[in-house]
Design a protein around this motif. Sequence first.
Motif, PDB file in Angstrom:
ATOM      1  N   ASP A   1       0.903  -1.217   0.129  1.00 55.82           N
ATOM      2  CA  ASP A   1      -0.133  -0.088  -0.012  1.00 55.82           C
ATOM      3  C   ASP A   1       0.811   1.374   0.134  1.00 55.82           C
ATOM      4  N   ARG A   2       0.983   1.892  -1.064  1.00 55.35           N
ATOM      5  CA  ARG A   2       1.868   2.764  -1.340  1.00 55.35           C
ATOM      6  C   ARG A   2       1.309   4.431  -0.403  1.00 55.35           C
ATOM      7  N   SER A   3       0.174   4.385  -0.402  1.00 57.21           N
ATOM      8  CA  SER A   3      -0.394   5.476   0.408  1.00 57.21           C
ATOM      9  C   SER A   3       0.243   5.539   1.857  1.00 57.21           C
ATOM     10  N   ARG A   4       0.678   4.175   2.447  1.00 60.14           N
ATOM     11  CA  ARG A   4       1.208   4.332   3.850  1.00 60.14           C
ATOM     12  C   ARG A   4       2.533   5.420   3.642  1.00 60.14           C
ATOM     13  N   TYR A   5       3.131   5.314   2.702  1.00 63.02           N
ATOM     14  CA  TYR A   5       4.302   6.210   2.710  1.00 63.02           C
ATOM     15  C   TYR A   5       4.115   7.202   1.846  1.00 63.02           C
ATOM     16  N   ALA A   6       2.833   7.712   1.389  1.00 60.09           N
ATOM     17  CA  ALA A   6       2.905   8.627   0.349  1.00 60.09           C
ATOM     18  C   ALA A   6       3.507  10.159   0.863  1.00 60.09           C
ATOM     19  N   PHE A   7       3.321  10.668   2.147  1.00 57.59           N
ATOM     20  CA  PHE A   7       3.836  11.705   2.477  1.00 57.59           C
ATOM     21  C   PHE A   7       5.372  11.680   2.199  1.00 57.59           C
ATOM     22  N   GLU A   8       5.853  10.612   2.798  1.00 57.24           N
ATOM     23  CA  GLU A   8       7.526  10.436   2.807  1.00 57.24           C
ATOM     24  C   GLU A   8       8.075  10.234   1.473  1.00 57.24           C
ATOM     25  N   PHE A   9       7.091   9.634   0.381  1.00 56.49           N
ATOM     26  CA  PHE A   9       7.839   9.636  -0.823  1.00 56.49           C
ATOM     27  C   PHE A   9       7.414  11.209  -1.684  1.00 56.49           C
ATOM     28  N   ALA A  10       6.648  11.790  -1.386  1.00 55.52           N
ATOM     29  CA  ALA A  10       6.257  13.230  -1.899  1.00 55.52           C
ATOM     30  C   ALA A  10       7.561  14.103  -1.505  1.00 55.52           C
ATOM     31  N   LEU A  11       7.907  13.868  -0.036  1.00 51.49           N
ATOM     32  CA  LEU A  11       8.800  14.844   0.440  1.00 51.49           C
ATOM     33  C   LEU A  11      10.222  14.467  -0.125  1.00 51.49           C
ATOM     34  N   LEU A  12      10.580  13.222  -0.368  1.00 46.38           N
ATOM     35  CA  LEU A  12      11.735  12.851  -0.804  1.00 46.38           C
ATOM     36  C   LEU A  12      11.916  13.271  -2.194  1.00 46.38           C
ATOM     37  N   ARG A  13      10.551  13.130  -3.017  1.00 45.04           N
ATOM     38  CA  ARG A  13      10.767  13.477  -4.545  1.00 45.04           C
ATOM     39  C   ARG A  13      11.025  15.285  -4.665  1.00 45.04           C
ATOM     40  N   ALA A  14      10.250  15.877  -3.761  1.00 47.19           N
ATOM     41  CA  ALA A  14      10.443  17.472  -3.781  1.00 47.19           C
ATOM     42  C   ALA A  14      11.714  17.912  -3.263  1.00 47.19           C
ATOM     43  N   ALA A  15      12.323  16.881  -2.335  1.00 50.06           N
ATOM     44  CA  ALA A  15      13.647  17.542  -1.670  1.00 50.06           C
ATOM     45  C   ALA A  15      14.910  17.181  -2.958  1.00 50.06           C
ATOM     46  N   LEU A  16      14.634  16.040  -3.683  1.00 44.62           N
ATOM     47  CA  LEU A  16      15.402  15.645  -4.844  1.00 44.62           C
ATOM     48  C   LEU A  16      15.531  16.735  -5.961  1.00 44.62           C
ATOM     49  N   GLU A  17      14.304  17.112  -6.358  1.00 40.87           N
ATOM     50  CA  GLU A  17      13.872  18.226  -7.213  1.00 40.87           C
ATOM     51  C   GLU A  17      14.464  19.359  -7.021  1.00 40.87           C
ATOM     52  N   ALA A  18      14.585  19.709  -5.581  1.00 33.04           N
ATOM     53  CA  ALA A  18      15.307  21.133  -5.171  1.00 33.04           C
ATOM     54  C   ALA A  18      16.687  20.940  -5.466  1.00 33.04           C
ATOM     55  N   THR A  19      17.236  19.772  -5.438  1.00 33.48           N
ATOM     56  CA  THR A  19      18.584  19.874  -5.815  1.00 33.48           C
ATOM     57  C   THR A  19      19.238  19.279  -7.175  1.00 33.48           C
ATOM     58  N   ALA A  20      18.140  18.958  -7.908  1.00 29.67           N
ATOM     59  CA  ALA A  20      18.423  18.342  -9.088  1.00 29.67           C
ATOM     60  C   ALA A  20      19.158  19.899 -10.111  1.00 29.67           C
ATOM     61  N   THR A  21      20.079  19.448 -10.952  1.00 25.64           N
ATOM     62  CA  THR A  21      20.495  20.463 -11.865  1.00 25.64           C
ATOM     63  C   THR A  21      20.556  19.886 -13.475  1.00 25.64           C
ATOM     64  N   PRO A  22      20.668  20.718 -13.978  1.00 28.34           N
ATOM     65  CA  PRO A  22      20.712  20.306 -15.745  1.00 28.34           C
ATOM     66  C   PRO A  22      21.928  19.147 -16.096  1.00 28.34           C
ATOM     67  N   VAL A  23      22.822  19.062 -15.299  1.00 31.31           N
ATOM     68  CA  VAL A  23      24.069  18.089 -15.297  1.00 31.31           C
ATOM     69  C   VAL A  23      23.723  16.811 -14.155  1.00 31.31           C
ATOM     70  N   LYS A  24      22.783  16.986 -13.481  1.00 33.27           N
ATOM     71  CA  LYS A  24      22.499  15.925 -12.444  1.00 33.27           C
ATOM     72  C   LYS A  24      21.178  15.830 -12.007  1.00 33.27           C
ATOM     73  N   PRO A  25      20.408  15.035 -13.034  1.00 36.45           N
ATOM     74  CA  PRO A  25      18.787  14.648 -12.632  1.00 36.45           C
ATOM     75  C   PRO A  25      18.895  13.482 -12.045  1.00 36.45           C
ATOM     76  N   VAL A  26      17.543  13.200 -11.600  1.00 40.11           N
ATOM     77  CA  VAL A  26      17.158  12.300 -10.547  1.00 40.11           C
ATOM     78  C   VAL A  26      16.129  11.553 -11.249  1.00 40.11           C
TER      79      VAL A  26
END
Length: 286
Positions: A54-79
């Motif tokens: 059930d992915r909904s159990r970790y929905a917040f943690e996954f969304a937070l992880l995604r947002a944190a990675l997006e915040a540090t992604a660059t044109p030469v270092k995508p995620v």
Amino acid sequence: MHSSCPEHERPGATPRRRRLLLKAALAGALVPLGLNVWAGKPEIWTYPLPNDGDRSRYAFEFALLRAALEATATPVKPVQLSWSALTMPQSRARLEVAAGQLSVVHSFATPEVDALLQRVPFPLALGLHSQRVLLTRHELLPQLAVLRHREELKAFRFGVLNSWSDRQMLQERGFQVSITESFVGLFKMLALGRSDVIMCSVLHAAQVSAMLEDFPELSWEPRLLLEIQSEPWFYTARSPEGQARAHRLLRGLKALQRKGQLAQLHKQYFSDAMSLSQHRRRIDLN
């Protein structure tokens, strides 16, 4: 032959595309996860799929992880972020992260976890996970309604998962616990009278409520709010690669906090939880 040209200088790129990529590079634009349009090779991150799938159990943690990675992604270092191919309990997920098979896991801090993994020093739930409500059987509601002190709770058996940090905490403080390995087994055990209460974070009460259709004997205690020091954290491996991941996550989480995006995520996922904790009688279990 591999070209050493930056993406915006490669032959065949249109003038408009060159301008857009150059502008993005100069601005440090956020990169949508998995979008393979940049010059750099995507950095692959995997996150453990819950044991029940059930992915909904970790929905917040996954969304937070995604947002944190997006915040540090660059044109030469995508995620590129994805769930693990297999479901697993948290205990196995921690071992998989330590072995480098998974990128990151969220967990509560214990001496054992901190010795095994690298903690990212940024609290994920901002104290909300420390606020707990009780699920019980209808017949026990009158007894719980008159409780005022922590010691009175020792007459009740707490249903816990063996992997929960709450299990050790409750046992160390002299509370009775009934242990199971299955999440659904928690509710079966309570319904059958083999435990008396399940202590549930206000953050997860809505998810638990969705499961109660199969357990008509159970209901939420409406007056008590138990407080216990408990905070989930992101953890990575202690390897050099894991250390780099932890550093990147910390930068991303701090960026979300500065920009107000962290508060927005908490409101999106936890507005009901914040309301649930209000106007209750608090008992400190620390």
